[in-house]
Design a protein around this motif. Structure first.
Motif, PDB file in Angstrom:
ATOM      1  N   LYS A 158      -4.470   3.251 -16.742  1.00 34.87           N
ATOM      2  CA  LYS A 158      -3.255   3.832 -16.983  1.00 34.87           C
ATOM      3  C   LYS A 158      -1.964   3.699 -17.258  1.00 34.87           C
ATOM      4  O   LYS A 158      -1.556   4.180 -17.870  1.00 34.87           O
ATOM      5  CB  LYS A 158      -3.568   5.446 -15.980  1.00 34.87           C
ATOM      6  N   GLU A 159      -1.490   3.481 -16.426  1.00 32.83           N
ATOM      7  CA  GLU A 159      -0.308   2.201 -16.111  1.00 32.83           C
ATOM      8  C   GLU A 159      -0.213   0.936 -16.176  1.00 32.83           C
ATOM      9  O   GLU A 159       0.006   0.089 -15.099  1.00 32.83           O
ATOM     10  CB  GLU A 159       0.691   3.398 -15.031  1.00 32.83           C
ATOM     11  N   VAL A 160      -0.288   0.335 -17.688  1.00 34.15           N
ATOM     12  CA  VAL A 160       0.118  -1.138 -17.798  1.00 34.15           C
ATOM     13  C   VAL A 160       1.503  -1.231 -18.142  1.00 34.15           C
ATOM     14  O   VAL A 160       1.975  -1.054 -18.293  1.00 34.15           O
ATOM     15  CB  VAL A 160      -0.919  -1.184 -18.955  1.00 34.15           C
ATOM     16  N   GLY A 161       1.310  -2.351 -17.220  1.00 37.01           N
ATOM     17  CA  GLY A 161       2.624  -3.567 -17.339  1.00 37.01           C
ATOM     18  C   GLY A 161       2.769  -3.662 -16.164  1.00 37.01           C
ATOM     19  O   GLY A 161       2.333  -4.310 -15.080  1.00 37.01           O
ATOM     20  N   ILE A 162       3.821  -4.505 -15.816  1.00 33.60           N
ATOM     21  CA  ILE A 162       4.282  -5.481 -14.749  1.00 33.60           C
ATOM     22  C   ILE A 162       4.416  -4.694 -13.728  1.00 33.60           C
ATOM     23  O   ILE A 162       5.929  -2.937 -13.473  1.00 33.60           O
ATOM     24  CB  ILE A 162       5.395  -5.977 -14.754  1.00 33.60           C
ATOM     25  N   ALA A 163       3.427  -4.839 -12.402  1.00 36.54           N
ATOM     26  CA  ALA A 163       4.223  -3.887 -11.267  1.00 36.54           C
ATOM     27  C   ALA A 163       4.147  -4.716  -9.893  1.00 36.54           C
ATOM     28  O   ALA A 163       4.934  -3.849  -8.676  1.00 36.54           O
ATOM     29  CB  ALA A 163       2.036  -3.142 -10.689  1.00 36.54           C
ATOM     30  N   ALA A 164       4.807  -5.682  -9.558  1.00 36.62           N
ATOM     31  CA  ALA A 164       5.066  -6.666  -8.931  1.00 36.62           C
ATOM     32  C   ALA A 164       5.629  -8.245  -8.908  1.00 36.62           C
ATOM     33  O   ALA A 164       5.073  -8.690  -9.896  1.00 36.62           O
ATOM     34  CB  ALA A 164       3.970  -6.300  -7.425  1.00 36.62           C
ATOM     35  N   LEU A 165       5.627  -8.582  -7.833  1.00 35.94           N
ATOM     36  CA  LEU A 165       6.383  -9.590  -8.276  1.00 35.94           C
ATOM     37  C   LEU A 165       5.778 -10.659  -6.753  1.00 35.94           C
ATOM     38  O   LEU A 165       5.333 -10.221  -5.682  1.00 35.94           O
ATOM     39  CB  LEU A 165       7.663 -10.137  -7.847  1.00 35.94           C
ATOM     40  N   ALA A 166       4.970 -11.756  -6.833  1.00 34.08           N
ATOM     41  CA  ALA A 166       4.672 -12.651  -6.080  1.00 34.08           C
ATOM     42  C   ALA A 166       5.072 -13.924  -6.338  1.00 34.08           C
ATOM     43  O   ALA A 166       5.452 -14.469  -6.803  1.00 34.08           O
ATOM     44  CB  ALA A 166       2.853 -12.515  -5.829  1.00 34.08           C
ATOM     45  N   GLU A 167       4.470 -15.288  -5.318  1.00 36.17           N
ATOM     46  CA  GLU A 167       4.907 -16.359  -5.254  1.00 36.17           C
ATOM     47  C   GLU A 167       3.390 -17.295  -4.754  1.00 36.17           C
ATOM     48  O   GLU A 167       2.568 -16.761  -4.239  1.00 36.17           O
ATOM     49  CB  GLU A 167       5.745 -16.165  -3.775  1.00 36.17           C
ATOM     50  N   VAL A 168       3.238 -18.420  -5.779  1.00 36.64           N
ATOM     51  CA  VAL A 168       2.717 -19.399  -5.226  1.00 36.64           C
ATOM     52  C   VAL A 168       2.291 -20.120  -4.176  1.00 36.64           C
ATOM     53  O   VAL A 168       3.347 -19.985  -4.313  1.00 36.64           O
ATOM     54  CB  VAL A 168       2.211 -20.042  -6.478  1.00 36.64           C
ATOM     55  N   VAL A 169       1.762 -19.716  -3.404  1.00 36.72           N
ATOM     56  CA  VAL A 169       1.733 -20.257  -1.651  1.00 36.72           C
ATOM     57  C   VAL A 169       0.914 -22.034  -2.118  1.00 36.72           C
ATOM     58  O   VAL A 169       0.358 -22.237  -1.209  1.00 36.72           O
ATOM     59  CB  VAL A 169       1.542 -19.157  -0.649  1.00 36.72           C
ATOM     60  N   LYS A 170      -0.556 -22.036  -2.380  1.00 33.90           N
ATOM     61  CA  LYS A 170      -1.551 -23.223  -2.935  1.00 33.90           C
ATOM     62  C   LYS A 170      -1.593 -23.030  -4.342  1.00 33.90           C
ATOM     63  O   LYS A 170      -1.829 -22.312  -4.971  1.00 33.90           O
ATOM     64  CB  LYS A 170      -2.413 -22.319  -1.822  1.00 33.90           C
ATOM     65  N   GLU A 171      -1.598 -24.727  -4.309  1.00 39.63           N
ATOM     66  CA  GLU A 171      -1.333 -24.881  -6.443  1.00 39.63           C
ATOM     67  C   GLU A 171      -3.422 -25.439  -6.323  1.00 39.63           C
ATOM     68  O   GLU A 171      -4.101 -25.005  -5.322  1.00 39.63           O
ATOM     69  CB  GLU A 171      -1.201 -26.703  -6.631  1.00 39.63           C
ATOM     70  N   ALA A 172      -3.877 -25.306  -6.870  1.00 40.22           N
ATOM     71  CA  ALA A 172      -4.778 -24.608  -8.062  1.00 40.22           C
ATOM     72  C   ALA A 172      -6.092 -25.757  -6.883  1.00 40.22           C
ATOM     73  O   ALA A 172      -5.633 -27.120  -6.713  1.00 40.22           O
ATOM     74  CB  ALA A 172      -5.484 -25.944  -9.132  1.00 40.22           C
ATOM     75  N   TYR A 173      -7.027 -25.090  -6.669  1.00 44.11           N
ATOM     76  CA  TYR A 173      -8.871 -25.749  -6.526  1.00 44.11           C
ATOM     77  C   TYR A 173      -9.386 -25.538  -6.883  1.00 44.11           C
ATOM     78  O   TYR A 173      -9.279 -24.476  -7.064  1.00 44.11           O
ATOM     79  CB  TYR A 173      -8.745 -25.338  -4.236  1.00 44.11           C
ATOM     80  N   PRO A 174     -10.707 -25.339  -6.210  1.00 41.57           N
ATOM     81  CA  PRO A 174     -11.928 -25.134  -7.075  1.00 41.57           C
ATOM     82  C   PRO A 174     -11.902 -23.493  -6.525  1.00 41.57           C
ATOM     83  O   PRO A 174     -12.565 -23.121  -5.677  1.00 41.57           O
ATOM     84  CB  PRO A 174     -13.347 -26.149  -6.736  1.00 41.57           C
ATOM     85  N   ASP A 175     -12.672 -22.807  -7.541  1.00 35.41           N
ATOM     86  CA  ASP A 175     -12.989 -21.212  -7.842  1.00 35.41           C
ATOM     87  C   ASP A 175     -14.627 -21.171  -6.759  1.00 35.41           C
ATOM     88  O   ASP A 175     -15.211 -21.709  -7.992  1.00 35.41           O
ATOM     89  CB  ASP A 175     -12.695 -20.799  -8.781  1.00 35.41           C
ATOM     90  N   HIS A 176     -13.986 -21.274  -5.966  1.00 40.82           N
ATOM     91  CA  HIS A 176     -15.637 -21.025  -5.388  1.00 40.82           C
ATOM     92  C   HIS A 176     -16.569 -19.652  -5.739  1.00 40.82           C
ATOM     93  O   HIS A 176     -18.078 -20.149  -5.466  1.00 40.82           O
ATOM     94  CB  HIS A 176     -15.782 -20.652  -3.457  1.00 40.82           C
ATOM     95  N   THR A 177     -16.256 -19.309  -6.556  1.00 37.81           N
ATOM     96  CA  THR A 177     -17.358 -18.201  -7.698  1.00 37.81           C
ATOM     97  C   THR A 177     -17.944 -18.557  -8.635  1.00 37.81           C
ATOM     98  O   THR A 177     -18.815 -17.583  -8.843  1.00 37.81           O
ATOM     99  CB  THR A 177     -16.777 -17.093  -8.117  1.00 37.81           C
ATOM    100  N   GLN A 178     -17.368 -19.597  -8.585  1.00 38.65           N
ATOM    101  CA  GLN A 178     -17.955 -20.947 -10.154  1.00 38.65           C
ATOM    102  C   GLN A 178     -19.465 -21.064  -9.274  1.00 38.65           C
ATOM    103  O   GLN A 178     -20.832 -20.843 -10.328  1.00 38.65           O
ATOM    104  CB  GLN A 178     -17.650 -21.636 -10.285  1.00 38.65           C
ATOM    105  N   PHE A 179     -19.456 -21.169  -8.321  1.00 42.33           N
ATOM    106  CA  PHE A 179     -20.881 -21.637  -7.738  1.00 42.33           C
ATOM    107  C   PHE A 179     -21.710 -20.402  -6.923  1.00 42.33           C
ATOM    108  O   PHE A 179     -22.427 -20.649  -6.356  1.00 42.33           O
ATOM    109  CB  PHE A 179     -20.273 -22.807  -6.223  1.00 42.33           C
ATOM    110  N   ASP A 180     -21.813 -19.451  -6.847  1.00 44.94           N
ATOM    111  CA  ASP A 180     -22.619 -18.365  -6.650  1.00 44.94           C
ATOM    112  C   ASP A 180     -23.016 -17.770  -7.420  1.00 44.94           C
ATOM    113  O   ASP A 180     -22.447 -17.421  -8.433  1.00 44.94           O
ATOM    114  CB  ASP A 180     -21.477 -17.459  -5.595  1.00 44.94           C
ATOM    115  N   PRO A 181     -24.361 -17.448  -7.429  1.00 53.22           N
ATOM    116  CA  PRO A 181     -24.706 -17.531  -8.561  1.00 53.22           C
ATOM    117  C   PRO A 181     -25.312 -15.850  -8.603  1.00 53.22           C
ATOM    118  O   PRO A 181     -25.341 -14.942  -9.484  1.00 53.22           O
ATOM    119  CB  PRO A 181     -26.431 -17.466  -8.015  1.00 53.22           C
ATOM    120  N   GLU A 182     -24.374 -15.165  -7.466  1.00 48.49           N
ATOM    121  CA  GLU A 182     -24.525 -13.773  -7.620  1.00 48.49           C
ATOM    122  C   GLU A 182     -23.379 -13.356  -7.902  1.00 48.49           C
ATOM    123  O   GLU A 182     -22.922 -11.625  -7.675  1.00 48.49           O
ATOM    124  CB  GLU A 182     -24.837 -13.103  -5.412  1.00 48.49           C
TER     125      GLU A 182
END
Length: 154
Positions: A58-82
């Motif tokens: 309903k409310e499309v837009g910028i909601a908040a601010l965050a900060e990157v606290v860990k750089e790229a690492y493998p996304d575990h969901t790619q390995f999970d058949p479920e």
């Protein structure tokens, strides 16, 4: 430092979900676009600031601010058949997809609506205002970041 906009559907994961986590930190998983993946893998760095953008709601837009606290690492969901994000062509020896961790900084008083963003004269480079640029991860230049942050806090 660089600046980013990460899109999320609040029905799946919202800024309130991030804000209520014990350490207000969460991995940003499920990115399955190669250009967005390349941003995460090659350019998103520790300490970068991130606008959390709510889409498909309903409310499309910028909601908040965050900060990157860990750089790229493998996304575990790619390995999970479920998982909805499972990728049978991805292996632990050669993962296709990555994620980063983000930490909540602040939720804005109200969502800075896309409609408002499109009327801001100083905003013309970020993918949100360009046709065909609807990536889930997109860079924001420093001038536009400052303008958007000021508008979001108003």
């Amino acid at each position: 430092m660089q600046y980013w906009l990460f899109k999320t559907e609040p029905d799946a994961f919202s800024i309130d979900d991030l804000a209520t986590r014990a350490k207000q930190t969460e991995h940003w998983d499920g990115i399955r676009n190669y250009q967005a993946r390349n941003f995460l893998r090659d350019q998103v760095k520790l300490g970068d600031k991130v606008f959390i953008y709510h889409s498909s709601c309903k409310e499309v837009g910028i909601a908040a601010l965050a900060e990157v606290v860990k750089e790229a690492y493998p996304d575990h969901t790619q390995f999970d058949p479920e998982s909805h994000y499972y990728d049978p062509k991805s292996t632990t020896d050669n993962p296709r997809w990555v994620m980063v961790d983000v930490k909540f900084i602040e939720k804005f008083p109200a969502v800075l609506a896309l409609k408002k963003i499109k009327t801001m004269a100083e905003i013309n480079e970020v993918g949100l205002v360009k046709k065909g640029h609807r990536l889930s991860i997109m860079p924001v230049n420093e001038n536009e970041f400052s303008a958007l942050l000021q508008a979001a806090k108003a």
